[in-house]
Design an enzyme around this catalytic site. Structure first.
Site, PDB file in Angstrom:
ATOM      1  N   CYS A  72      16.142  18.174 -31.365  1.00  0.00           N
ATOM      2  CA  CYS A  72      16.400  19.494 -30.769  1.00  0.00           C
ATOM      3  C   CYS A  72      16.670  19.430 -29.267  1.00  0.00           C
ATOM      4  O   CYS A  72      17.145  20.395 -28.677  1.00  0.00           O
ATOM      5  CB  CYS A  72      15.244  20.442 -31.060  1.00  0.00           C
ATOM      6  SG  CYS A  72      14.992  20.673 -32.815  1.00  0.00           S
ATOM      7  N   HIS A  98      15.314  26.110 -25.904  1.00  0.00           N
ATOM      8  CA  HIS A  98      15.620  25.771 -27.293  1.00  0.00           C
ATOM      9  C   HIS A  98      14.994  26.831 -28.191  1.00  0.00           C
ATOM     10  O   HIS A  98      13.821  27.167 -28.048  1.00  0.00           O
ATOM     11  CB  HIS A  98      15.042  24.382 -27.615  1.00  0.00           C
ATOM     12  CG  HIS A  98      15.013  24.089 -29.074  1.00  0.00           C
ATOM     13  ND1 HIS A  98      16.128  24.225 -29.881  1.00  0.00           N
ATOM     14  CD2 HIS A  98      14.009  23.679 -29.894  1.00  0.00           C
ATOM     15  CE1 HIS A  98      15.802  23.908 -31.117  1.00  0.00           C
ATOM     16  NE2 HIS A  98      14.527  23.580 -31.154  1.00  0.00           N
ATOM     17  N   ASN A 118      16.356  27.932 -36.198  1.00  0.00           N
ATOM     18  CA  ASN A 118      16.399  26.735 -35.345  1.00  0.00           C
ATOM     19  C   ASN A 118      17.580  25.869 -35.774  1.00  0.00           C
ATOM     20  O   ASN A 118      17.557  25.264 -36.850  1.00  0.00           O
ATOM     21  CB  ASN A 118      15.070  25.990 -35.492  1.00  0.00           C
ATOM     22  CG  ASN A 118      15.007  24.719 -34.662  1.00  0.00           C
ATOM     23  OD1 ASN A 118      16.009  24.264 -34.109  1.00  0.00           O
ATOM     24  ND2 ASN A 118      13.824  24.136 -34.587  1.00  0.00           N
TER      25      ASN A 118
HETATM   26  N1  COA Z   1       5.641  31.640 -46.298  1.00  0.00           N
HETATM   27  C1  COA Z   1       4.374  31.976 -46.571  1.00  0.00           C
HETATM   28  N2  COA Z   1       3.342  31.190 -46.235  1.00  0.00           N
HETATM   29  C2  COA Z   1       3.593  30.042 -45.584  1.00  0.00           C
HETATM   30  C3  COA Z   1       4.897  29.645 -45.272  1.00  0.00           C
HETATM   31  C4  COA Z   1       5.946  30.495 -45.655  1.00  0.00           C
HETATM   32  N3  COA Z   1       7.230  30.222 -45.385  1.00  0.00           N
HETATM   33  N4  COA Z   1       4.847  28.468 -44.620  1.00  0.00           N
HETATM   34  C5  COA Z   1       3.548  28.130 -44.527  1.00  0.00           C
HETATM   35  N5  COA Z   1       2.796  29.086 -45.120  1.00  0.00           N
HETATM   36  C6  COA Z   1       1.346  29.113 -45.267  1.00  0.00           C
HETATM   37  C7  COA Z   1       0.743  27.742 -45.205  1.00  0.00           C
HETATM   38  O1  COA Z   1       0.838  27.104 -46.471  1.00  0.00           O
HETATM   39  C8  COA Z   1      -0.703  28.079 -44.830  1.00  0.00           C
HETATM   40  O2  COA Z   1      -1.364  28.463 -45.999  1.00  0.00           O
HETATM   41  P1  COA Z   1      -2.877  27.983 -46.277  1.00  0.00           P
HETATM   42  O3  COA Z   1      -3.668  28.582 -45.142  1.00  0.00           O
HETATM   43  O4  COA Z   1      -3.169  28.593 -47.584  1.00  0.00           O
HETATM   44  O5  COA Z   1      -2.831  26.512 -46.257  1.00  0.00           O
HETATM   45  C9  COA Z   1      -0.556  29.304 -43.948  1.00  0.00           C
HETATM   46  O6  COA Z   1       0.764  29.806 -44.171  1.00  0.00           O
HETATM   47  C10 COA Z   1      -0.746  29.050 -42.479  1.00  0.00           C
HETATM   48  O7  COA Z   1      -0.017  27.907 -42.129  1.00  0.00           O
HETATM   49  P2  COA Z   1       0.065  27.436 -40.659  1.00  0.00           P
HETATM   50  O8  COA Z   1       0.885  26.179 -40.614  1.00  0.00           O
HETATM   51  O9  COA Z   1      -1.287  27.395 -40.036  1.00  0.00           O
HETATM   52  O10 COA Z   1       0.873  28.651 -40.010  1.00  0.00           O
HETATM   53  P3  COA Z   1       1.335  28.823 -38.524  1.00  0.00           P
HETATM   54  O11 COA Z   1       0.842  30.085 -37.970  1.00  0.00           O
HETATM   55  O12 COA Z   1       1.124  27.576 -37.695  1.00  0.00           O
HETATM   56  O13 COA Z   1       2.913  28.990 -38.686  1.00  0.00           O
HETATM   57  C11 COA Z   1       4.866  27.640 -38.407  1.00  0.00           C
HETATM   58  C12 COA Z   1       3.663  27.949 -39.276  1.00  0.00           C
HETATM   59  C13 COA Z   1       5.631  26.496 -39.019  1.00  0.00           C
HETATM   60  C14 COA Z   1       5.747  28.872 -38.350  1.00  0.00           C
HETATM   61  C15 COA Z   1       4.391  27.296 -36.960  1.00  0.00           C
HETATM   62  O14 COA Z   1       3.401  26.301 -37.009  1.00  0.00           O
HETATM   63  C16 COA Z   1       5.511  26.779 -36.099  1.00  0.00           C
HETATM   64  O15 COA Z   1       6.401  27.519 -35.742  1.00  0.00           O
HETATM   65  N6  COA Z   1       5.469  25.519 -35.695  1.00  0.00           N
HETATM   66  C17 COA Z   1       6.517  24.912 -34.885  1.00  0.00           C
HETATM   67  C18 COA Z   1       7.684  24.567 -35.754  1.00  0.00           C
HETATM   68  C19 COA Z   1       8.897  24.214 -34.963  1.00  0.00           C
HETATM   69  O16 COA Z   1       9.353  25.006 -34.195  1.00  0.00           O
HETATM   70  N7  COA Z   1       9.438  23.027 -35.192  1.00  0.00           N
HETATM   71  C20 COA Z   1      10.615  22.568 -34.573  1.00  0.00           C
HETATM   72  C21 COA Z   1      10.348  22.177 -33.155  1.00  0.00           C
HETATM   73  S1  COA Z   1      11.814  21.642 -32.393  1.00  0.00           S
END
Ligand code: COA
Length: 332
Positions: free
Chosen positions: A119, A259, A289
């Protein structure tokens, strides 16, 4: 009157972008994996993303974005000396997709290569091209960020598939004397974070295998929570680094173009930097993204909307797999 003497800088003289026509919204995703529009909106701010058509590859997206940037700059393909393309989803493992774009454009005088920084690919590419121009290795460069992440995402994994999209953005860069242009580039890497965000399969470590495709271990993997924390910290630090190096205050920035990974990451970063809402460009809601394409697409939109005015200070900050992160500060 004394004549002002300006140091040469690499200046952006044209921008372009291209997003595939097909829109995949959160309600479409509800039918594909166990997710909801409400969850995706609340956790990411993404409403929809674009997906390349079956007959479209990264070079097609990149070529269209580059043509638009050349058109705006009033530069012919033959005038381009260098093409640097940030991508992790090239048409083939090799050769470089930049060479395919060079041929598509008819940029027969350019040397072309890809740069892999996930990214952060576009800011890394911009930094490299700027250095090459200032070193006298050409007068005009095309810098592209283009991705078809839909081809490496696991469409059964709700943790990742809701986040990404396809797209391309490009700029034409020219070494010029004057106040406008790139003022500084700060790039960083830390390979110890590999496992948090990467694609395990299809490389020399885990070559293409039926098993890797069937058990999905070959596709993009991410530990979202951990990535989130490092992303906010890195984007904030690298932005402060650029401002400090140029003795510029946050309030003096015309536009911050980060980004576009996730609205929550952007808002947390903007809050830490004490940026006003109107200083921060956000379009992650429309495209998700698109990795190396997010910044040049956002920059092209902002420019065409009249948000980038001559003399304005613009800060580009990126973060991505590797980990890689970096900033480019420029005077428009
Ligand atoms: N729909 C519904 N539930 C989802 C889901 C989706 N698309 N994706 C994950 N979940 C669930 C998980 O399974 C988890 O369930 P559990 O508690 O039963 O295990 C719950 O949601 C919470 O997951 P968590 O990972 O703690 O959520 P979060 O608040 O951290 O949000 C992201 C997840 C991925 C949105 C967040 O971590 C994020 O944006 N991270 C950065 C990702 C990124 O930008 N990457 C590229 C960088 S260049």
């Amino acid at each position: 009157m004394a004549k002002e003497i300006y140091v040469k800088k690499a200046r952006i003289i044209g921008t372009g972008s291209y997003l595939p026509e097909k829109v995949l919204n959160n309600f479409d995703l509800e039918k594909m994996v166990d997710t909801t529009n409400d969850w995706i909106l609340a956790r990411t701010g993404i409403e929809e993303r674009r997906i390349a058509a079956d007959n479209e590859s990264t070079s097609d997206l990149a070529t269209k974005a580059a043509q638009r940037a050349l058109e705006m700059a009033g530069v012919t393909p033959e005038e381009i000396d260098l093409i640097v393309m940030g991508t992790i989803t090239g048409d083939y493992p090799w050769p470089a997709t930049a060479c395919i774009v060079q041929n598509n454009l008819g940029a027969k005088n350019a040397y072309a290569y890809d740069l892999s920084a996930a990214c952060s690919g576009f800011v890394y590419a911009l930094s490299s091209a700027s250095d090459f121009l200032l070193a006298g290795r050409g007068k005009k460069a095309l810098v592209i960020g283009a991705e078809t992440l839909s081809r490496i995402v696991d469409w059964t994994d709700r943790n990742t598939c809701v986040l990404f999209g396809d797209g391309a953005g490009a700029v034409v860069l020219e070494a010029q004397e004057g106040e406008s242009g790139i003022l500084s580039c700060h790039m960083h890497s830390d390979g110890s974070y590999l496992d948090l965000l990467y694609q395990p399969g299809f490389g020399s470590k885990n070559p293409v295998s039926v098993q890797g495709i069937e058990d999905r271990s070959s596709f993009l993997k991410m530990q979202g929570n951990e990535v989130f924390k490092v992303a906010v910290r890195s984007l904030t630090e690298v932005s402060h680094e650029a401002l400090k190096a140029n003795d510029i205050k946050v309030k003096d920035l015309s536009l911050f173009i980060p980004h576009q990974a996730n609205r929550r990451i952007l808002e947390a970063t903007a809050k830490r930097l004490k940026l006003q809402d109107e200083q921060c460009y956000i379009n992650v809601n429309k495209y998700g993204n698109t990795s190396g394409a997010t910044i040049p697409v956002a920059m092209d939109e902002a420019y065409r909307q009249g948000l980038l005015k001559e003399g304005g200070l613009v800060l580009l900050s990126a973060f991505g797999g590797g980990f890689t992160w970096g900033s480019v500060l420029l005077r428009w």
